[in-house]
Design a protein around this motif. Structure first.
Motif, PDB file in Angstrom:
ATOM      1  N   ILE A  49       0.810  -1.213   0.000  1.00 45.66           N
ATOM      2  CA  ILE A  49       0.000   0.000   0.000  1.00 45.66           C
ATOM      3  C   ILE A  49       0.847   1.269   0.000  1.00 45.66           C
ATOM      4  O   ILE A  49       0.283   2.368  -0.056  1.00 45.66           O
ATOM      5  N   ILE A  50       2.165   1.131   0.065  1.00 47.14           N
ATOM      6  CA  ILE A  50       3.014   2.325   0.113  1.00 47.14           C
ATOM      7  C   ILE A  50       2.797   3.220  -1.101  1.00 47.14           C
ATOM      8  O   ILE A  50       2.638   4.439  -0.957  1.00 47.14           O
ATOM      9  N   PRO A  51       2.791   2.699  -2.332  1.00 45.56           N
ATOM     10  CA  PRO A  51       2.524   3.582  -3.467  1.00 45.56           C
ATOM     11  C   PRO A  51       1.044   3.877  -3.679  1.00 45.56           C
ATOM     12  O   PRO A  51       0.694   4.666  -4.567  1.00 45.56           O
ATOM     13  N   VAL A  52       0.165   3.258  -2.891  1.00 48.56           N
ATOM     14  CA  VAL A  52      -1.273   3.371  -3.107  1.00 48.56           C
ATOM     15  C   VAL A  52      -1.899   4.443  -2.225  1.00 48.56           C
ATOM     16  O   VAL A  52      -2.710   5.264  -2.688  1.00 48.56           O
ATOM     17  N   ALA A  83       1.708  -1.304  -9.748  1.00 45.17           N
ATOM     18  CA  ALA A  83       1.196  -1.833 -11.016  1.00 45.17           C
ATOM     19  C   ALA A  83      -0.287  -2.174 -10.909  1.00 45.17           C
ATOM     20  O   ALA A  83      -1.076  -1.869 -11.820  1.00 45.17           O
ATOM     21  N   LEU A  84      -0.692  -2.798  -9.802  1.00 43.85           N
ATOM     22  CA  LEU A  84      -2.099  -3.152  -9.629  1.00 43.85           C
ATOM     23  C   LEU A  84      -2.965  -1.911  -9.464  1.00 43.85           C
ATOM     24  O   LEU A  84      -4.109  -1.863  -9.964  1.00 43.85           O
ATOM     25  N   PHE A  85      -2.451  -0.915  -8.787  1.00 39.57           N
ATOM     26  CA  PHE A  85      -3.202   0.336  -8.603  1.00 39.57           C
ATOM     27  C   PHE A  85      -3.417   1.037  -9.942  1.00 39.57           C
ATOM     28  O   PHE A  85      -4.507   1.558 -10.219  1.00 39.57           O
ATOM     29  N   ALA A  86      -2.375   1.054 -10.788  1.00 43.31           N
ATOM     30  CA  ALA A  86      -2.488   1.694 -12.094  1.00 43.31           C
ATOM     31  C   ALA A  86      -3.426   0.934 -13.025  1.00 43.31           C
ATOM     32  O   ALA A  86      -4.106   1.540 -13.861  1.00 43.31           O
ATOM     33  N   ARG A  87      -3.474  -0.387 -12.885  1.00 44.69           N
ATOM     34  CA  ARG A  87      -4.263  -1.203 -13.812  1.00 44.69           C
ATOM     35  C   ARG A  87      -5.696  -1.431 -13.336  1.00 44.69           C
ATOM     36  O   ARG A  87      -6.636  -1.366 -14.122  1.00 44.69           O
ATOM     37  N   PHE A  88      -5.882  -1.685 -12.032  1.00 41.14           N
ATOM     38  CA  PHE A  88      -7.199  -2.070 -11.531  1.00 41.14           C
ATOM     39  C   PHE A  88      -7.778  -1.082 -10.528  1.00 41.14           C
ATOM     40  O   PHE A  88      -8.886  -1.306 -10.029  1.00 41.14           O
ATOM     41  N   GLY A  89      -7.057  -0.053 -10.187  1.00 37.22           N
ATOM     42  CA  GLY A  89      -7.577   0.912  -9.237  1.00 37.22           C
ATOM     43  C   GLY A  89      -7.194   0.597  -7.806  1.00 37.22           C
ATOM     44  O   GLY A  89      -6.374  -0.282  -7.522  1.00 37.22           O
TER      45      GLY A  89
END
Length: 290
Positions: free
Chosen positions: A14-17, A144-150
């Protein structure tokens, strides 16, 4: 190793999220708020570790606290994923810290229970490898998951990993249960440390004092091979006595650790690592979001 890997994955993914999510929720001073979220996790971890350790040793149980910790970890992830306010996020992070304390404290104790003393260092090293792997793959996977799936993408992956870890914990056989079937993990693995005995052949089933004899020159006494009955406890009470942990107060343990140079060095290095790691993360976040 997998349990620690999952724990570090949940912590670092969650650090980049969180900074982006806090901005989307229209919060200001994002770097400061993210730092308090990291603090909430650490506070839950530090404050819950001593009572969890005392409980585990007093009742000599490993599986149930681990299962409860993983259920708490999954619930806190759902809570953090759906948190409507910052206060709820902080509560969820505290619960994650408590669940992490269960995984670390009881998980490493379980490794020591199921490992011969001469192999503990190796097995703990393998288990601690999950720390490096989780810290390494967490942030890039989270981004990567945040950029792709929110926002919910990283949490779904962490929940899936937590479920797999929970299934593995349900299959755990504790040492006290193995003793009831006449098998002590401490004795089973002794031969893995190169303990070849005097004969120098770890694959030999013959006793060390056995020497071959020629035909017609049989000695009066021949060493008897050890059988399974020799390794079984004579009664259930013997197994219980062997399995019963010694009762030592937390204060006595703490005083003993202060006299150990290894413990003091480990404490200092852990503090230095945590301080440096948190400082670098906050610096990166403040550079990107302020």
């Amino acid at each position: 190793m997998f349990g620690i890997l999952v724990d570090l994955l949940v912590y670092t993914i969650i650090i980049p999220v969180m900074p982006s999510h806090l901005q989307q929720l229209r919060y200001h001073h994002v770097s400061s708020l993210t730092g308090w979220l990291l603090f909430a996790f650490s506070a839950g971890l530090v404050l819950s570790t001593p009572p969890i350790a005392v409980f585990s040793e007093r009742y000599n149980t490993r599986r149930m606290p681990l299962i409860f910790g993983l259920l708490l970890l999954g619930g806190s992830q759902v809570m953090l994923m759906e948190a409507p306010t910052y206060a709820v996020m902080c509560v969820a992070r505290v619960l994650q810290g408590i669940s992490s304390a269960m995984v670390w404290t009881i998980g490493l104790a379980l490794v020591c229970d199921a490992t011969p003393e001469n192999l503990i260092g190796r097995q703990l090293g393998i288990a601690m490898g999950g720390t490096s792997v989780g810290s390494l793959i967490g942030p890039p996977i989270g981004g990567a998951l945040f950029a792709r799936f929110g926002y919910r993408g990283p949490f779904v992956v962490c929940l899936a990993a937590t479920v797999i870890d929970l299934i593995a914990r349900l299959l755990i056989i504790e040492r006290k249960e193995a003793l009831q079937y006449g098998m002590d993990p401490h004795q089973v693995g002794e031969s893995e440390d190169g303990g070849k005995g005097k004969s120098g052949n770890k694959n030999s089933i013959l006793p060390d004092e056995f020497t071959p004899v020629k035909e017609g020159n049989i000695p009066d006494t021949i060493p008897r091979l050890r059988t399974l009955e020799d390794t079984l406890p004579s009664s259930c009470s013997d197994a219980d006595k062997q399995n019963k942990p010694s009762q030592i107060s937390l204060l006595v343990i703490s005083l003993k650790l202060t006299k150990s140079s290894r413990a003091l060095v480990a404490l200092i290095l852990t503090f230095a690592y945590g301080y440096a790691s948190a400082s670098v993360r906050l610096f990166i976040e403040s550079s990107n979001f302020t």
